[in-house]
Design a protein around this motif. Structure first.
Motif, PDB file in Angstrom:
ATOM      1  N   GLN A  10      36.060  46.262  39.652  1.00 57.52           N
ATOM      2  CA  GLN A  10      37.176  46.257  38.716  1.00 57.52           C
ATOM      3  C   GLN A  10      38.368  47.021  39.284  1.00 57.52           C
ATOM      4  OE1 GLN A  10      35.338  47.840  35.116  1.00 57.52           O
ATOM      5  NE2 GLN A  10      35.517  45.857  34.115  1.00 57.52           N
ATOM      6  N   SER A  11      38.080  48.147  39.877  1.00 56.42           N
ATOM      7  CA  SER A  11      39.146  48.994  40.396  1.00 56.42           C
ATOM      8  C   SER A  11      39.879  48.351  41.565  1.00 56.42           C
ATOM      9  CB  SER A  11      38.565  50.341  40.827  1.00 56.42           C
ATOM     10  OG  SER A  11      39.544  51.125  41.464  1.00 56.42           O
ATOM     11  N   SER A  60      39.717  45.147  42.722  1.00 53.83           N
ATOM     12  CA  SER A  60      40.191  43.772  42.568  1.00 53.83           C
ATOM     13  C   SER A  60      41.601  43.740  42.010  1.00 53.83           C
ATOM     14  CB  SER A  60      39.247  42.973  41.661  1.00 53.83           C
ATOM     15  OG  SER A  60      39.257  43.489  40.341  1.00 53.83           O
ATOM     16  N   GLN A  61      41.977  44.765  41.257  1.00 51.58           N
ATOM     17  CA  GLN A  61      43.320  44.831  40.692  1.00 51.58           C
ATOM     18  C   GLN A  61      44.375  45.100  41.757  1.00 51.58           C
ATOM     19  OE1 GLN A  61      43.007  47.849  37.705  1.00 51.58           O
ATOM     20  NE2 GLN A  61      41.524  46.707  36.494  1.00 51.58           N
ATOM     21  N   GLY A  78      38.100  39.225  36.859  1.00 56.21           N
ATOM     22  CA  GLY A  78      38.263  40.252  35.831  1.00 56.21           C
ATOM     23  C   GLY A  78      37.441  39.961  34.587  1.00 56.21           C
ATOM     24  N   ASP A  79      37.446  38.706  34.132  1.00 56.25           N
ATOM     25  CA  ASP A  79      36.681  38.332  32.938  1.00 56.25           C
ATOM     26  C   ASP A  79      35.185  38.440  33.182  1.00 56.25           C
ATOM     27  OD1 ASP A  79      39.019  37.816  31.549  1.00 56.25           O
ATOM     28  OD2 ASP A  79      39.027  35.674  32.068  1.00 56.25           O
ATOM     29  N   GLN A 134      34.222  42.132  33.187  1.00 57.61           N
ATOM     30  CA  GLN A 134      34.280  42.695  31.839  1.00 57.61           C
ATOM     31  C   GLN A 134      33.052  42.312  31.019  1.00 57.61           C
ATOM     32  OE1 GLN A 134      37.895  41.684  29.762  1.00 57.61           O
ATOM     33  NE2 GLN A 134      37.509  43.111  28.093  1.00 57.61           N
TER      34      GLN A 134
END
Length: 317
Positions: free
Chosen positions: A177-178, A180-181, A287-288, A291
């Protein structure tokens, strides 16, 4: 197994794994910082928000600088998610139930804690943060390796491993998550960036041996999520979590129906991972996917707390 013992064992597994993963993620960010063209303050701000509490940091410091952020995330005993705090929590839980585990584990954890408590942030910066991170990983690996070598395979072992693998799956998800942004648009991430992400999980050699994916962020994400043979993948961690739960059948005093409910939830999570199509994992959808997997992992943690621990206690990851 008493509720308080189960809870301490579970959190020993979680906190030791969390400490290692925090160090790995910090090491990644140091690599990314060296490869970054952005302002230093924005890099440190991102690091602090990823592993810690930005509001808490800003109450103490006016600017995001290397020394302050490094102290806040590694050696600050008042920061709830710092490296030192994770080690303190693991040590305190182990201290409560020393009779349940081999003495060698207490000696290793206590010695590691005493060393870490004596480290000063200025020494870390002067002598190389990478070297410090490596020393921390070695200390935590010594604890885990000794546990694997000499601990009885009873309910205490399986509960501790449940905590470790659940924490591992969540931390791999946080890592993805961190980072990939930060991937540039159209998947034009640099080789050094992607390599740092993969090495943070110790997966570079395994990726080259096991995967035929193109070396890009999408391929690395698929590997860290779905590769069944790699011990630090989410798939491997969730499968191991389920296996340790099943191993407690007949060993624990927890009601069979409660344990079976958690096992079914773990089996569902593993099955859902198995049904993910690798081609569905790309930068637009990642991202989805992350999550949803994080929500599932938290549900598993909540279920462990509900069925195994004392009422009123929460699992906070």
């Amino acid at each position: 197994m008493l509720d308080r013992i189960a809870e301490s064992l579970f959190w020993i597994g979680r906190y030791t794994e969390r400490a290692e993963n925090h160090v790995r993620l910090l090491d990644v960010y140091y690599h990314l910082r060296e490869d970054s063209t952005g302002e230093d303050e924005s890099v440190w701000r991102r690091i602090a928000s990823t592993l810690g509490d930005s509001a808490s940091y800003e109450e103490r410091y006016s600017n995001y600088e290397e020394r302050d952020v490094l102290h806040f995330l590694t050696l600050d005993p008042t920061q709830a998610n710092s490296l030192l705090t994770c080690v303190i929590q693991a040590r305190e839980n182990l201290k409560k139930i020393r009779e349940q585990l081999p003495t060698e584990l207490w000696n290793l954890m206590n010695g590691f804690y005493l060393w870490l408590k004596g480290v000063h942030v200025d020494e870390v910066i002067q002598q190389s943060p990478h070297r410090f991170f490596q020393r921390v990983k070695e200390g935590l690996s010594a604890f885990q390796g000794t546990a694997v070598s000499i601990t009885l395979r009873d309910e205490s072992w399986h509960m501790m491993e449940c905590g470790r693998y659940l924490e591992r799956s969540e931390n791999v998800l946080r890592l993805l998550q961190s980072v990939s942004q930060k991937v540039p648009e159209q998947n034009k991430a640099s080789y050094a960036f992607t390599l740092a992400v993969l090495k943070s999980a110790g997966g570079y050699e395994a990726f080259r041996k096991l995967d035929q994916e193109e070396f890009c962020m999408e391929g690395v994400a698929r590997f860290l999520l779905l590769q069944e043979k790699f011990p630090r993948s989410v798939q491997f961690a969730v499968t191991s979590f389920e296996q340790h739960l099943k191993a407690m059948r007949g060993q624990t005093d927890t009601s069979g129906s409660a344990l079976e409910r958690v096992i079914r939830m773990a089996g569902k999570a593993r099955s859902e991972l198995g049904w993910i199509d690798r081609n569905e994992i790309h930068l637009d959808s990642l991202g989805d996917v992350l999550q949803q997997l994080m929500a599932t992992s938290r549900q598993l943690g909540d279920s462990i707390a509900k069925y195994f621990f004392s009422p009123g206690r929460e699992v906070i990851a």
